[in-house]
Scaffold this motif. Sequence first.
Motif, PDB file in Angstrom:
ATOM      1  N   ALA A 156       0.831  -1.210   0.000  1.00 44.85           N
ATOM      2  CA  ALA A 156       0.000   0.000   0.000  1.00 44.85           C
ATOM      3  C   ALA A 156       0.860   1.251   0.000  1.00 44.85           C
ATOM      4  N   ARG A 157       1.992   1.198   0.703  1.00 43.39           N
ATOM      5  CA  ARG A 157       2.893   2.350   0.746  1.00 43.39           C
ATOM      6  C   ARG A 157       3.484   2.615  -0.640  1.00 43.39           C
ATOM      7  N   VAL A 158       3.785   1.547  -1.377  1.00 41.90           N
ATOM      8  CA  VAL A 158       4.310   1.711  -2.740  1.00 41.90           C
ATOM      9  C   VAL A 158       3.323   2.505  -3.594  1.00 41.90           C
ATOM     10  N   TRP A 159       2.061   2.055  -3.608  1.00 40.19           N
ATOM     11  CA  TRP A 159       1.072   2.715  -4.458  1.00 40.19           C
ATOM     12  C   TRP A 159       0.709   4.107  -3.936  1.00 40.19           C
ATOM     13  N   THR A 160       0.703   4.276  -2.617  1.00 42.97           N
ATOM     14  CA  THR A 160       0.383   5.585  -2.048  1.00 42.97           C
ATOM     15  C   THR A 160       1.400   6.631  -2.471  1.00 42.97           C
ATOM     16  N   TYR A 161       2.695   6.286  -2.372  1.00 42.15           N
ATOM     17  CA  TYR A 161       3.729   7.262  -2.725  1.00 42.15           C
ATOM     18  C   TYR A 161       3.868   7.400  -4.237  1.00 42.15           C
ATOM     19  N   ALA A 162       3.553   6.346  -4.970  1.00 40.97           N
ATOM     20  CA  ALA A 162       3.628   6.446  -6.424  1.00 40.97           C
ATOM     21  C   ALA A 162       2.524   7.336  -6.980  1.00 40.97           C
ATOM     22  N   LEU A 163       1.340   7.324  -6.337  1.00 48.06           N
ATOM     23  CA  LEU A 163       0.188   8.031  -6.890  1.00 48.06           C
ATOM     24  C   LEU A 163      -0.223   9.283  -6.110  1.00 48.06           C
ATOM     25  N   PHE A 164      -0.002   9.281  -4.771  1.00 47.87           N
ATOM     26  CA  PHE A 164      -0.537  10.373  -3.947  1.00 47.87           C
ATOM     27  C   PHE A 164       0.528  11.040  -3.085  1.00 47.87           C
ATOM     28  N   PHE A 231       7.632   0.644  -8.322  1.00 45.79           N
ATOM     29  CA  PHE A 231       8.412   0.560  -7.086  1.00 45.79           C
ATOM     30  C   PHE A 231       9.497   1.639  -7.057  1.00 45.79           C
ATOM     31  N   PHE A 232      10.236   1.792  -8.142  1.00 47.72           N
ATOM     32  CA  PHE A 232      11.323   2.779  -8.195  1.00 47.72           C
ATOM     33  C   PHE A 232      10.779   4.208  -8.059  1.00 47.72           C
ATOM     34  N   ILE A 233       9.636   4.477  -8.705  1.00 45.30           N
ATOM     35  CA  ILE A 233       9.048   5.816  -8.611  1.00 45.30           C
ATOM     36  C   ILE A 233       8.601   6.108  -7.178  1.00 45.30           C
ATOM     37  N   ALA A 234       7.971   5.108  -6.558  1.00 39.53           N
ATOM     38  CA  ALA A 234       7.528   5.281  -5.172  1.00 39.53           C
ATOM     39  C   ALA A 234       8.720   5.488  -4.244  1.00 39.53           C
ATOM     40  N   GLU A 235       9.773   4.721  -4.446  1.00 39.96           N
ATOM     41  CA  GLU A 235      10.979   4.855  -3.622  1.00 39.96           C
ATOM     42  C   GLU A 235      11.618   6.220  -3.837  1.00 39.96           C
ATOM     43  N   TYR A 236      11.649   6.681  -5.076  1.00 32.15           N
ATOM     44  CA  TYR A 236      12.222   7.991  -5.413  1.00 32.15           C
ATOM     45  C   TYR A 236      11.479   9.113  -4.688  1.00 32.15           C
ATOM     46  N   LYS A 237      10.154   9.015  -4.633  1.00 33.78           N
ATOM     47  CA  LYS A 237       9.360  10.061  -3.975  1.00 33.78           C
ATOM     48  C   LYS A 237       9.425   9.926  -2.453  1.00 33.78           C
TER      49      LYS A 237
END
Length: 331
Positions: A156-164, A231-237
């Motif tokens: 959920a954290r992956v998608w949360t940071y990737a999108l929101f 995953f990489f985008i979420a980690e980057y943000k």
Amino acid sequence: MQTLSKKNIPFIFLVVISFFWAFFYQSSNALNGYGEEKSEWLLLIDGFVVLPILCFWFIKDKKEAVIKTVAYSCLIILLGSFVIPESSKVVWPYLESLRYLAIAVFIVLEITTIFTVFFAIKASLNNEQDPDLAISKPIESVFGKGAISSLLSFEARVWTYALFSKKIRRQGFTGDSHFSCHKKDGAQSNQLGFILIILFELPVMHLLLHFLWSPFAANVTTALTLLGLVFFIAEYKAIAIRPISILPDSIIVRYGIWNPLRIALSEIAQVQPNSAFITRSSNVNRFNLAGNPNIEIKLNSGKLIYLGVDLPNEFLMTIEKYREKLLQQAV
């Protein structure tokens, strides 16, 4: 550890009976009258009577017990369809048909749960709750605390940071002093470089696989690569938003999208600067993307935790200040 081992008993039983009954039905020996007695009811009792009883006996969370019972039952049906001889199947053909219905119901329930959790997370973020708690609390309310909820919280954290990620503010995280780690040795810039490389080579790789191997292989590989890109985008943000925080009694290590680690100040034996390369070890936790970690935390247990932070000197001074306050309170 004792609770965890009890929760694993149904799965261990599933593995044991899978090997035993596969051997029983696929061989001729004294156990099955040298191939004459291979009745399906033997597997039915273990798979649909004993296994569900173990699930409800050893798993306290009844929703989790139901989910695992359904999942294990589907696996038992799949096992029986392969290992039980066709001549011995009476009830099994009907069970094989029900398996698809059970899987469909299971998928519908899980999708419903996912959407429920998603809207709960969104509502918590809008209320400016601690973003980590906003993600973990709705999931734990459904699945309870454990390995499954930890895995789902990570996802959920992956998608949360990737999108929101724009809805998340550093000030909302629990902690008195916050420290960043995305600037150290260009950690976030390196992540951006990986993302650009993936974006550049993705269409080229897809075309090569499409014409040199097969369209199916190209589609599967591209889909998996896109998931990795999320995953990489979420980690980057996340690495620029989620801080390493110090509280009066503990340190909360948040690094990228990984689950947070809380370290009690009373458990810390020593904190000091570090400049050496740290190899992987079962006794070592590393939270550092680029270069060598610059903070070493040694626990009373002997475990070592290495961090890479942007302001190591200020971080060390803050920890020492809180540790001194903790000692004064203890005296």
